[in-house]
Design a protein around this motif. Structure first.
Motif, PDB file in Angstrom:
ATOM      1  N   SER A  33       0.834  -1.210   0.000  1.00 19.38           N
ATOM      2  CA  SER A  33       0.000   0.000   0.000  1.00 19.38           C
ATOM      3  C   SER A  33       0.865   1.256   0.000  1.00 19.38           C
ATOM      4  CB  SER A  33      -0.959   0.004   1.190  1.00 19.38           C
ATOM      5  OG  SER A  33      -0.267   0.233   2.403  1.00 19.38           O
ATOM      6  N   PHE A  34       1.973   1.224   0.756  1.00 18.45           N
ATOM      7  CA  PHE A  34       2.872   2.370   0.757  1.00 18.45           C
ATOM      8  C   PHE A  34       3.623   2.482  -0.574  1.00 18.45           C
ATOM      9  CE2 PHE A  34       2.351   1.741   5.364  1.00 18.45           C
ATOM     10  CZ  PHE A  34       1.910   3.023   5.698  1.00 18.45           C
ATOM     11  N   ALA A  35       3.964   1.328  -1.141  1.00 18.62           N
ATOM     12  CA  ALA A  35       4.657   1.343  -2.435  1.00 18.62           C
ATOM     13  C   ALA A  35       3.750   1.896  -3.531  1.00 18.62           C
ATOM     14  CB  ALA A  35       5.137  -0.062  -2.792  1.00 18.62           C
ATOM     15  N   VAL A  36       2.467   1.507  -3.516  1.00 16.84           N
ATOM     16  CA  VAL A  36       1.524   2.020  -4.510  1.00 16.84           C
ATOM     17  C   VAL A  36       1.365   3.525  -4.334  1.00 16.84           C
ATOM     18  CG1 VAL A  36      -0.921   2.024  -5.216  1.00 16.84           C
ATOM     19  CG2 VAL A  36       0.256  -0.138  -4.854  1.00 16.84           C
ATOM     20  N   ALA A  37       1.216   3.961  -3.088  1.00 22.26           N
ATOM     21  CA  ALA A  37       1.055   5.400  -2.832  1.00 22.26           C
ATOM     22  C   ALA A  37       2.274   6.180  -3.331  1.00 22.26           C
ATOM     23  CB  ALA A  37       0.837   5.643  -1.346  1.00 22.26           C
ATOM     24  N   GLY A  38       3.458   5.668  -3.069  1.00 24.32           N
ATOM     25  CA  GLY A  38       4.674   6.357  -3.517  1.00 24.32           C
ATOM     26  C   GLY A  38       4.832   6.340  -5.026  1.00 24.32           C
ATOM     27  N   LEU A  39       4.600   5.181  -5.629  1.00 14.99           N
ATOM     28  CA  LEU A  39       4.775   5.039  -7.069  1.00 14.99           C
ATOM     29  C   LEU A  39       3.727   5.834  -7.849  1.00 14.99           C
ATOM     30  CD1 LEU A  39       6.591   3.629  -9.135  1.00 14.99           C
ATOM     31  CD2 LEU A  39       5.071   1.638  -9.001  1.00 14.99           C
ATOM     32  N   SER A  40       2.525   5.957  -7.265  1.00 13.54           N
ATOM     33  CA  SER A  40       1.455   6.662  -7.977  1.00 13.54           C
ATOM     34  C   SER A  40       1.704   8.165  -8.079  1.00 13.54           C
ATOM     35  CB  SER A  40       0.104   6.396  -7.323  1.00 13.54           C
ATOM     36  OG  SER A  40       0.059   6.996  -6.041  1.00 13.54           O
ATOM     37  N   SER A  41       2.705   8.668  -7.383  1.00 17.25           N
ATOM     38  CA  SER A  41       3.044  10.086  -7.553  1.00 17.25           C
ATOM     39  C   SER A  41       3.809  10.305  -8.859  1.00 17.25           C
ATOM     40  CB  SER A  41       3.853  10.598  -6.353  1.00 17.25           C
ATOM     41  OG  SER A  41       5.100   9.938  -6.286  1.00 17.25           O
ATOM     42  N   TRP A  42       4.337   9.227  -9.464  1.00 17.37           N
ATOM     43  CA  TRP A  42       5.083   9.323 -10.724  1.00 17.37           C
ATOM     44  C   TRP A  42       4.323   8.768 -11.931  1.00 17.37           C
ATOM     45  CZ3 TRP A  42       9.150   6.997  -7.246  1.00 17.37           C
ATOM     46  CH2 TRP A  42       9.904   7.996  -6.648  1.00 17.37           C
ATOM     47  N   ILE A  43       3.483   7.753 -11.670  1.00 14.39           N
ATOM     48  CA  ILE A  43       2.730   7.125 -12.758  1.00 14.39           C
ATOM     49  C   ILE A  43       1.272   7.014 -12.333  1.00 14.39           C
ATOM     50  CG2 ILE A  43       4.732   5.839 -13.634  1.00 14.39           C
ATOM     51  CD1 ILE A  43       3.694   3.342 -12.233  1.00 14.39           C
ATOM     52  N   PRO A  44       0.346   6.771 -13.260  1.00 12.07           N
ATOM     53  CA  PRO A  44      -1.070   6.637 -12.881  1.00 12.07           C
ATOM     54  C   PRO A  44      -1.272   5.541 -11.833  1.00 12.07           C
ATOM     55  CG  PRO A  44      -0.857   6.778 -15.265  1.00 12.07           C
ATOM     56  CD  PRO A  44       0.538   6.652 -14.706  1.00 12.07           C
ATOM     57  N   TRP A  45      -2.232   5.792 -10.935  1.00 20.99           N
ATOM     58  CA  TRP A  45      -2.464   4.874  -9.816  1.00 20.99           C
ATOM     59  C   TRP A  45      -2.748   3.453 -10.291  1.00 20.99           C
ATOM     60  CZ3 TRP A  45      -6.065   1.503  -8.056  1.00 20.99           C
ATOM     61  CH2 TRP A  45      -5.899   1.047  -6.749  1.00 20.99           C
ATOM     62  N   VAL A  46      -3.566   3.300 -11.327  1.00 21.24           N
ATOM     63  CA  VAL A  46      -3.932   1.959 -11.810  1.00 21.24           C
ATOM     64  C   VAL A  46      -2.678   1.193 -12.250  1.00 21.24           C
ATOM     65  CG1 VAL A  46      -5.235   0.707 -13.576  1.00 21.24           C
ATOM     66  CG2 VAL A  46      -6.268   2.652 -12.423  1.00 21.24           C
ATOM     67  N   LEU A  47      -1.756   1.867 -12.932  1.00 25.38           N
ATOM     68  CA  LEU A  47      -0.516   1.222 -13.362  1.00 25.38           C
ATOM     69  C   LEU A  47       0.380   0.907 -12.161  1.00 25.38           C
ATOM     70  CD1 LEU A  47       1.314   0.207 -15.611  1.00 25.38           C
ATOM     71  CD2 LEU A  47       2.162   2.549 -15.892  1.00 25.38           C
ATOM     72  N   ALA A  48       0.467   1.840 -11.222  1.00 22.82           N
ATOM     73  CA  ALA A  48       1.263   1.604 -10.008  1.00 22.82           C
ATOM     74  C   ALA A  48       0.720   0.396  -9.249  1.00 22.82           C
ATOM     75  CB  ALA A  48       1.255   2.843  -9.115  1.00 22.82           C
ATOM     76  N   ASN A  49      -0.600   0.319  -9.123  1.00 23.13           N
ATOM     77  CA  ASN A  49      -1.224  -0.812  -8.425  1.00 23.13           C
ATOM     78  C   ASN A  49      -0.943  -2.121  -9.157  1.00 23.13           C
ATOM     79  OD1 ASN A  49      -2.725  -2.135  -6.438  1.00 23.13           O
ATOM     80  ND2 ASN A  49      -4.653  -1.783  -7.501  1.00 23.13           N
ATOM     81  N   ALA A  50      -0.994  -2.095 -10.490  1.00 26.30           N
ATOM     82  CA  ALA A  50      -0.723  -3.313 -11.275  1.00 26.30           C
ATOM     83  C   ALA A  50       0.712  -3.789 -11.061  1.00 26.30           C
ATOM     84  CB  ALA A  50      -0.988  -3.056 -12.753  1.00 26.30           C
ATOM     85  N   LEU A  51       1.671  -2.870 -11.142  1.00 29.35           N
ATOM     86  CA  LEU A  51       3.086  -3.249 -10.967  1.00 29.35           C
ATOM     87  C   LEU A  51       3.355  -3.785  -9.565  1.00 29.35           C
ATOM     88  CD1 LEU A  51       4.792  -0.263 -12.831  1.00 29.35           C
ATOM     89  CD2 LEU A  51       4.610  -2.651 -13.604  1.00 29.35           C
ATOM     90  N   ILE A  52       2.834  -3.107  -8.570  1.00 33.57           N
ATOM     91  CA  ILE A  52       3.049  -3.539  -7.186  1.00 33.57           C
ATOM     92  C   ILE A  52       2.311  -4.854  -6.921  1.00 33.57           C
ATOM     93  CG2 ILE A  52       2.664  -2.931  -4.759  1.00 33.57           C
ATOM     94  CD1 ILE A  52       4.977  -1.413  -6.213  1.00 33.57           C
ATOM     95  N   THR A  53       1.151  -5.033  -7.526  1.00 32.58           N
ATOM     96  CA  THR A  53       0.409  -6.289  -7.353  1.00 32.58           C
ATOM     97  C   THR A  53       1.201  -7.472  -7.901  1.00 32.58           C
ATOM     98  OG1 THR A  53      -1.729  -5.177  -7.389  1.00 32.58           O
ATOM     99  CG2 THR A  53      -1.725  -7.516  -7.931  1.00 32.58           C
ATOM    100  N   VAL A  54       1.827  -7.300  -9.053  1.00 33.13           N
ATOM    101  CA  VAL A  54       2.636  -8.378  -9.636  1.00 33.13           C
ATOM    102  C   VAL A  54       3.810  -8.720  -8.706  1.00 33.13           C
ATOM    103  CG1 VAL A  54       4.202  -8.973 -11.537  1.00 33.13           C
ATOM    104  CG2 VAL A  54       1.986  -7.933 -12.025  1.00 33.13           C
ATOM    105  N   ALA A  55       4.545  -7.705  -8.296  1.00 34.67           N
ATOM    106  CA  ALA A  55       5.715  -7.943  -7.441  1.00 34.67           C
ATOM    107  C   ALA A  55       5.309  -8.532  -6.090  1.00 34.67           C
ATOM    108  CB  ALA A  55       6.479  -6.638  -7.235  1.00 34.67           C
ATOM    109  N   SER A  56       4.256  -7.992  -5.495  1.00 31.27           N
ATOM    110  CA  SER A  56       3.842  -8.485  -4.178  1.00 31.27           C
ATOM    111  C   SER A  56       3.242  -9.886  -4.258  1.00 31.27           C
ATOM    112  CB  SER A  56       2.862  -7.514  -3.520  1.00 31.27           C
ATOM    113  OG  SER A  56       1.662  -7.432  -4.247  1.00 31.27           O
ATOM    114  N   THR A  57       2.593 -10.211  -5.375  1.00 34.42           N
ATOM    115  CA  THR A  57       2.038 -11.561  -5.536  1.00 34.42           C
ATOM    116  C   THR A  57       3.154 -12.599  -5.634  1.00 34.42           C
ATOM    117  OG1 THR A  57       0.061 -10.716  -6.602  1.00 34.42           O
ATOM    118  CG2 THR A  57       0.578 -13.026  -6.985  1.00 34.42           C
TER     119      THR A  57
END
Length: 171
Positions: A33-57
């Motif tokens: 959740s913190f990684a998505v919040a941080g990453l979404s400041s640089w890229i769209p939230w949906v893309l940040a969530n997708a990338l973090i979801t893959v890595a966290s899964t």
């Protein structure tokens, strides 16, 4: 070398597995959740969530294979693929929750976003636990399919009854 029976005895019960799932999956989820919040400041939230979801899964599946469900080692490709399927559903739940928040609240604060995201993740997490325990890391599924149970000699040598009703009266 450990036998299948000793591995089966080492498998944790549902309560222990759920506690481990919450610790491993919850820890990865909070970090995500913190990684998505941080990453979404640089890229769209949906893309940040997708990338973090893959890595966290990938990380969570390994942790669940090794610790949560006592699979005895690294996760297999099949387990990663099945886990990914449940992660796609979890991703959809978090996306719908966050998009719903955006529709309901014009400018939600970071705390509200975290509460909504973590609540949706927790709901999806409970469903993932069930899928992982009953499908992905299920015990003896492949062994049961491969096991050939011997037919008792009395049944094997007896002629099959012509009429199914005779089964009730055969003695």
């Amino acid at each position: 070398m450990e036998t299948a029976q000793s591995q089966e005895q080492a498998a944790p019960g549902a309560f222990t597995a759920f506690a481990r799932f919450v610790l491993c999956g919850g820890g990865v989820g909070i970090a995500s959740s913190f990684a998505v919040a941080g990453l979404s400041s640089w890229i769209p939230w949906v893309l940040a969530n997708a990338l973090i979801t893959v890595a966290s899964t990938l990380l969570a599946t390994e942790l669940h294979a090794r610790f949560t469900f006592g699979a005895g080692g690294r996760a297999t490709r099949r387990q990663h693929a099945q886990s990914a399927g449940s992660a796609v559903a979890a991703y959809a739940v978090t996306c719908v929750a966050m998009l719903g928040l955006q529709l309901l609240v014009a400018a939600p604060g970071a705390v509200l976003e975290q509460v909504v995201y973590l609540s949706a993740s927790a709901l999806a997490g409970v469903a993932r636990f069930v899928v992982l325990r009953l499908v992905v890391f299920a015990r003896n599924r492949s062994q049961a399919a491969a096991t050939v149970r011997p037919v008792p000699a009395a049944v094997a040598g007896a002629p099959a009854p012509a009429d199914p009703a005779e089964l009730c009266y055969a003695a």
